[in-house]
Motif scaffolding. Structure first.
Motif, PDB file in Angstrom:
ATOM      1  N   THR A  88       0.843  -1.194   0.000  1.00  0.00           N
ATOM      2  CA  THR A  88       0.000   0.000   0.000  1.00  0.00           C
ATOM      3  C   THR A  88       0.879   1.245   0.000  1.00  0.00           C
ATOM      4  N   THR A 110      -6.847   1.043  -1.916  1.00  0.00           N
ATOM      5  CA  THR A 110      -6.382   0.165  -2.985  1.00  0.00           C
ATOM      6  C   THR A 110      -5.035  -0.445  -2.629  1.00  0.00           C
ATOM      7  N   THR A 112      -2.061  -3.881  -3.483  1.00  0.00           N
ATOM      8  CA  THR A 112      -1.555  -4.992  -4.284  1.00  0.00           C
ATOM      9  C   THR A 112      -1.284  -6.144  -3.330  1.00  0.00           C
ATOM     10  N   ARG A 168      -3.126  -7.819  -8.606  1.00  0.00           N
ATOM     11  CA  ARG A 168      -2.457  -6.568  -8.931  1.00  0.00           C
ATOM     12  C   ARG A 168      -3.126  -5.364  -8.271  1.00  0.00           C
ATOM     13  N   GLU A 169      -4.443  -5.363  -8.214  1.00  0.00           N
ATOM     14  CA  GLU A 169      -5.142  -4.219  -7.628  1.00  0.00           C
ATOM     15  C   GLU A 169      -6.405  -4.702  -6.939  1.00  0.00           C
ATOM     16  N   THR A 171      -9.358  -3.225  -4.216  1.00  0.00           N
ATOM     17  CA  THR A 171      -9.905  -2.084  -3.476  1.00  0.00           C
ATOM     18  C   THR A 171     -10.686  -2.599  -2.278  1.00  0.00           C
TER      19      THR A 171
END
Length: 342
Positions: A88, A110, A112, A168-169, A171
């Motif tokens: 983060t 958000t 990873t 990868r991402e 939220t």
């Protein structure tokens, strides 16, 4: 005497008393984390138990019935637990989850996410401060009197079974209800079934060990690709009545990507397999084999077989019927195990 007067408490007081006795309602218990608005991401892990990937040969399809073990016997066990890395804004935090997953604690926003099994013994993790650079390698292993197969390569111990997953991402939002995050833990190490078969002299062999040169030294946790760094894997073999066998785990071949396949020209790339046997009379014999074509056709696990190995009667009977000493000097390997300082 004055008559008794029955006092009826107001309904509001009764309600308060009932609430105190029965506990708070879910939507009012904001002091309880499980009932409050907070990030409640629950990882649900699924383990893909594959020991090799089809590239040129589909071994699962063409597995030979006469082989003593079934294809499915080589499937690895799931990891016993999961290490979760949360990235983060340039910072990383880590936590451990059960085999099936569990609640992943992180802040709103958000992130990873990187996952791998946390029950390895010989794996060495490096550069994990960033998900893009995080790699896994293994420990140095040395063998006395070992003849180098590839000049300049580090000799290493085979890695443990390693799984990984990458998001990868992601939220994370505050919710009242738990949010499920399915994660597929895919293999990052694969197995090679190595079979040495003798044309003659098998009866003289007491112990055996091997080496495979040119294999990947490390793997990137984010996507499972390997770079051009190579190493020689040292391993032990099982001796039976038809030859010697080993199940060798590795990171596969160098310069390989799951999405793009080989990332460099493999025309001049070589892989060398060796076999060292200790005969029952104590004599040692060495053999080497060029297995480049076999390995190139199987970049992520498979079967490597070499045949027509000969131990002559002269070698096997040399020195009479002297017994084999399993503790003979120079046979054991040494593994470099880093020790914590301070």
């Amino acid at each position: 005497m004055k008559p008794l007067v029955k006092i009826v408490p107001p309904l509001r007081i009764i309600g308060v008393l009932l609430l105190a006795l029965t506990g708070c309602r879910k939507e009012l218990c904001y002091t309880h984390d499980e009932h409050s608005y907070s990030v409640k991401t629950h990882v649900k892990a699924d383990w893909e138990q594959e020991w090799e990937r089809t590239y040129y040969v589909d071994w699962e399809e063409v597995w030979r019935e006469e082989w003593p073990r079934e294809y499915d016997e080589f499937r690895p066990d799931p990891g016993t637990g999961i290490r979760a890395l949360v990235y983060t804004d340039g910072k990383m935090s880590e936590s451990n989850l059960e085999q099936e997953g569990g609640r992943l604690h992180m802040s709103e926003g958000t992130h990873t996410l990187l996952f791998y099994n946390n029950n390895t013994e010989y794996i060495v993790f490096d550069e994990v401060a960033s998900s893009a650079t995080a790699t896994a390698t293994t420990r140095t292993r040395t063998r006395s009197n070992f003849t180098t197969l590839h000049e300049g390569e580090r000799t290493i111990t085979p890695p443990d079974m390693l799984y990984g997953a990458f998001v990868r991402e992601y939220t994370a939002e505050k919710t009242l209800e738990a949010v499920s995050l399915p994660v597929e833990m895919r293999p990052l190490t694969y197995s090679y079934l190595i079979r040495y078969r003798f044309a003659s002299g098998q009866q003289y062999v007491a112990q055996a060990r091997g080496a495979l040169a040119g294999m990947a030294e490390k793997v990137y946790l984010q996507d499972g690709h390997t770079d051009g760094t190579s190493a020689t894997l040292l391993f032990d073999c099982k001796v039976d009545e038809i030859g010697c066998t080993a199940l060798l785990q590795s990171f596969g071949v160098p310069d390989y990507s799951y999405t793009d396949g080989y990332t460099t020209d493999q025309t001049n790339k070589s892989y060398v397999l060796s076999l060292e046997v200790q005969l029952k009379n104590g004599k040692k014999l060495d053999y080497t084999f060029d297995v480049s074509r076999m390995v190139q056709a199987q970049p992520r696990g498979g079967v490597i077989q070499v045949t027509d190995i000969v131990v002559s009667d002269e070698d096997g009977q040399e020195g009479g019927s002297g017994g084999f000493d399993v503790d003979v000097d120079g046979w054991g390997d040494q593994i470099d195990i880093p020790l914590p300082l301070g």
